[in-house]
Design a protein around this motif. Structure first.
Motif, PDB file in Angstrom:
ATOM      1  N   UNK A   7       0.797  -1.238   0.138  1.00 30.25           N
ATOM      2  CA  UNK A   7       0.111   0.156   0.009  1.00 30.25           C
ATOM      3  C   UNK A   7       0.983   1.088  -0.006  1.00 30.25           C
ATOM      4  N   UNK A   8       0.474   2.174  -0.683  1.00 28.54           N
ATOM      5  CA  UNK A   8       1.269   3.510  -0.733  1.00 28.54           C
ATOM      6  C   UNK A   8       0.410   4.646   0.004  1.00 28.54           C
ATOM      7  N   UNK A   9       1.124   4.835   1.209  1.00 25.57           N
ATOM      8  CA  UNK A   9       0.741   5.761   2.266  1.00 25.57           C
ATOM      9  C   UNK A   9       0.997   7.209   1.921  1.00 25.57           C
ATOM     10  N   UNK A  10       0.525   8.251   2.510  1.00 28.03           N
ATOM     11  CA  UNK A  10       0.908   9.500   2.022  1.00 28.03           C
ATOM     12  C   UNK A  10       2.238   9.667   3.151  1.00 28.03           C
ATOM     13  N   UNK A  11       3.418   9.575   2.342  1.00 27.22           N
ATOM     14  CA  UNK A  11       4.708   9.508   3.306  1.00 27.22           C
ATOM     15  C   UNK A  11       4.841  11.040   3.947  1.00 27.22           C
ATOM     16  N   UNK A  13       3.566  12.590   6.161  1.00 28.50           N
ATOM     17  CA  UNK A  13       2.646  13.422   6.483  1.00 28.50           C
ATOM     18  C   UNK A  13       1.656  12.781   7.600  1.00 28.50           C
ATOM     19  N   UNK A  14       1.560  13.705   8.727  1.00 29.32           N
ATOM     20  CA  UNK A  14       0.736  13.288   9.876  1.00 29.32           C
ATOM     21  C   UNK A  14      -0.762  13.609   9.678  1.00 29.32           C
ATOM     22  N   UNK A  15      -1.134  14.266   8.623  1.00 30.03           N
ATOM     23  CA  UNK A  15      -2.411  14.463   8.151  1.00 30.03           C
ATOM     24  C   UNK A  15      -3.441  13.195   7.974  1.00 30.03           C
ATOM     25  N   UNK A  16      -4.388  12.897   8.391  1.00 28.07           N
ATOM     26  CA  UNK A  16      -5.577  11.945   7.888  1.00 28.07           C
ATOM     27  C   UNK A  16      -6.559  12.364   7.521  1.00 28.07           C
ATOM     28  N   UNK A  17      -7.170  11.604   6.314  1.00 26.61           N
ATOM     29  CA  UNK A  17      -8.431  11.741   5.736  1.00 26.61           C
ATOM     30  C   UNK A  17      -9.179  10.831   6.193  1.00 26.61           C
ATOM     31  N   UNK A  18     -10.190  10.824   6.452  1.00 21.82           N
ATOM     32  CA  UNK A  18     -11.475   9.794   6.530  1.00 21.82           C
ATOM     33  C   UNK A  18     -12.664  10.027   5.704  1.00 21.82           C
ATOM     34  N   UNK A  19     -12.984   9.187   4.842  1.00 22.22           N
ATOM     35  CA  UNK A  19     -14.338   9.245   4.169  1.00 22.22           C
ATOM     36  C   UNK A  19     -15.487   8.208   4.668  1.00 22.22           C
ATOM     37  N   UNK A  20     -16.517   8.747   4.809  1.00 14.72           N
ATOM     38  CA  UNK A  20     -17.693   7.834   5.153  1.00 14.72           C
ATOM     39  C   UNK A  20     -18.778   7.888   4.290  1.00 14.72           C
ATOM     40  N   UNK A  21     -19.496   6.587   3.982  1.00 14.64           N
ATOM     41  CA  UNK A  21     -20.236   6.600   3.033  1.00 14.64           C
ATOM     42  C   UNK A  21     -21.635   6.048   3.529  1.00 14.64           C
ATOM     43  N   UNK A 111     -10.422  13.492  -2.753  1.00 18.94           N
ATOM     44  CA  UNK A 111      -9.936  13.818  -1.385  1.00 18.94           C
ATOM     45  C   UNK A 111      -8.960  12.914  -0.851  1.00 18.94           C
ATOM     46  N   UNK A 112      -8.798  11.794  -1.596  1.00 18.35           N
ATOM     47  CA  UNK A 112      -7.818  10.874  -1.527  1.00 18.35           C
ATOM     48  C   UNK A 112      -7.815  10.416  -0.077  1.00 18.35           C
ATOM     49  N   UNK A 113      -8.910   9.513   0.495  1.00 21.01           N
ATOM     50  CA  UNK A 113      -8.892   9.168   1.936  1.00 21.01           C
ATOM     51  C   UNK A 113      -7.999   8.075   2.118  1.00 21.01           C
ATOM     52  N   UNK A 114      -7.479   8.485   3.700  1.00 25.01           N
ATOM     53  CA  UNK A 114      -6.679   7.219   3.843  1.00 25.01           C
ATOM     54  C   UNK A 114      -7.573   6.000   4.522  1.00 25.01           C
ATOM     55  N   UNK A 115      -8.699   6.243   4.751  1.00 25.82           N
ATOM     56  CA  UNK A 115      -9.645   5.257   5.252  1.00 25.82           C
ATOM     57  C   UNK A 115     -11.154   5.562   4.966  1.00 25.82           C
ATOM     58  N   UNK A 141      -4.178   2.255  -1.611  1.00 25.14           N
ATOM     59  CA  UNK A 141      -3.699   3.227  -0.598  1.00 25.14           C
ATOM     60  C   UNK A 141      -4.900   3.639   0.316  1.00 25.14           C
ATOM     61  N   UNK A 142      -5.971   3.248   0.096  1.00 20.32           N
ATOM     62  CA  UNK A 142      -6.957   3.495   1.109  1.00 20.32           C
ATOM     63  C   UNK A 142      -7.512   2.351   1.602  1.00 20.32           C
ATOM     64  N   UNK A 143      -7.565   2.238   3.102  1.00 21.74           N
ATOM     65  CA  UNK A 143      -7.934   1.077   3.777  1.00 21.74           C
ATOM     66  C   UNK A 143      -9.585   1.094   3.871  1.00 21.74           C
TER      67      UNK A 143
END
Length: 403
Positions: A7-11, A13-21, A111-115, A141-143
């Motif tokens: 997986x390719x993470x936002x190397x 970077x401490x920021x986290x982006x979470x998307x909800x559906x 948005x490119x969420x991490x999760x 890259x997104x869990x």
């Protein structure tokens, strides 16, 4: 099987982006659950943000905390025959679904969420989420997490529904984890589903999602029983029964505060308002209050339907409650209320056992002070959900899987 490549993470970077559906074709449950989760996942870290994709027509009437926002998807309405139509656009349901799917894909690409946390429906409304889930799996890259409430439906009904929708295959191949927002000893919503052992090992039981007062609402200063049918779209029977109880028994107390919910409206609500007016202040009514947690906190007791969010609020604010569950189109509320009653957490007013009669409702309201509080049955030990979710989310976004 799902792909588990690098997986390719936002190397760096401490920021986290979470998307909800949250597909939200009916009621408020999915949106309110996603909002509670988003609030918890962003409150401790200024570098974490969240966006909720929702079809709820009343999403804009809620306040969202800092760093949490929402994107409103075109709404759909379920007809009595089980079919769907667009709420406002005049498009047929296939075109509406295609439009929603395109908006979901674009939002996630930008948005490119991490999760990504998906509420209840593994494939989304009419499969609209599948193209995006497959794209995310290939991109790597997104869990992805499938979040399930404590009860979905009867095992046989759920199994047939998931088979029809291709939901089990999606859960097996397109999700890193499944979070059940409940306690396994109370109920297992996946019972009967032919899941592989590998998928079952990806299930994490979080506990129920504790609620807190975040915004103060104007509550009565005198003692009151809170009457809430949730979103209200299927709450007319319960509301009418409560009004009948106060009409028939002039000494029934304490007074009642009735919150209709945003989907109980039109002629039905007008008729209820006329009945409320004749009760001379013994029952007061409001249409909708997004700060209902504050009203729970101040209530002497609760009469409600049996939705997941309401149940969490009853436990969180330790309120004596009478639950009047719906039994169609799903048995979800009845299963939850029945099990909770067995554990001494609430009292259920069951149509078959008790009868949905005015006398039964009068007795239920009169006996509220004699009920045990949920805390006396161990409710506090059931409410760890938000803390567990925060830990699981952090582990997933840090690349630690299956621990």
């Amino acid at each position: 099987m799902r792909q588990t490549g690098t997986r390719k993470y936002r190397a760096g970077s401490a920021s986290r982006r979470i998307m909800f559906y949250s597909h939200d074709t009916f009621g408020l449950g999915h949106l309110r659950r996603s909002r509670a989760l988003a609030t918890a996942l962003t409150e401790d870290n200024d570098d974490t943000s969240a966006i909720i994709l929702t079809g709820s027509p009343v999403a804009g009437r809620f306040t969202f905390p800092e760093r949490v926002d929402h994107i409103r998807l075109p709404g759909v309405t379920k007809l009595p025959d089980g079919s769907y139509v667009s709420q406002t656009l005049g498009l047929d349901i296939d075109d509406t679904t295609s439009l929603r799917a395109g908006l979901i894909q674009t939002a996630i690409e930008q948005y490119e969420p991490d999760l990504l946390i998906v509420d209840k429906e593994p494939t989304g409304f009419r499969g609209e989420l599948l193209p995006t889930l497959e794209w995310l799996r290939l991109r790597g890259r997104t869990r992805t997490v499938l979040g399930l409430r404590d009860v979905l439906d009867e095992p046989e009904v759920l199994t047939a529904e998931w088979e029809r929708k291709g939901a089990l295959q999606a859960a097996e191949n397109l999700y890193d984890e499944i979070w059940v927002y409940g306690v396994r000893d109370i109920y297992d919503p996946t019972e009967g589903l032919p899941m592989s052992d590998e998928l079952r090992n990806r299930i994490h039981w979080t506990g129920y999602l504790r609620r807190e007062v975040t915004d103060e609402a104007d509550a009565p200063t005198d003692p009151y029983v809170l009457i809430t049918p949730g979103g209200g779209g299927d709450g007319a029977t319960m509301v009418s029964l409560v009004l009948s109880a106060y009409e028939q028994d002039p000494d029934l107390s304490p007074n009642a505060l009735l919150v209709y919910g945003p989907f109980l409206s039109g002629d039905v609500r007008d008729a209820f308002d006329a009945r409320v007016a004749k009760l001379n202040g013994r029952v007061t009514a409001v249409g909708f209050d997004s700060r209902i947690e504050s009203l729970f906190a101040g209530a002497e007791g609760v009469v409600s339907m049996g939705g997941y969010n309401t149940f969490c609020e009853v436990l969180s604010f330790d309120k004596r409650a009478v639950i009047v569950p719906r039994i169609v189109p799903r048995l979800e509320q009845w299963i939850r209320a029945s099990r909770a009653e067995q554990l001494g957490l609430v009292r259920m007013l069951d149509e078959t056992r008790d009868g949905l009669t005015t006398d039964a409702m009068i007795d239920a309201i009169r006996n509220l002070p004699n009920q045990s509080k949920p805390s006396q049955a161990g409710a506090n030990g059931l409410l760890d959900g938000l803390e567990v979710v925060k830990k699981r989310a952090e582990m997933l976004m840090n690349g630690a899987e299956g621990q």
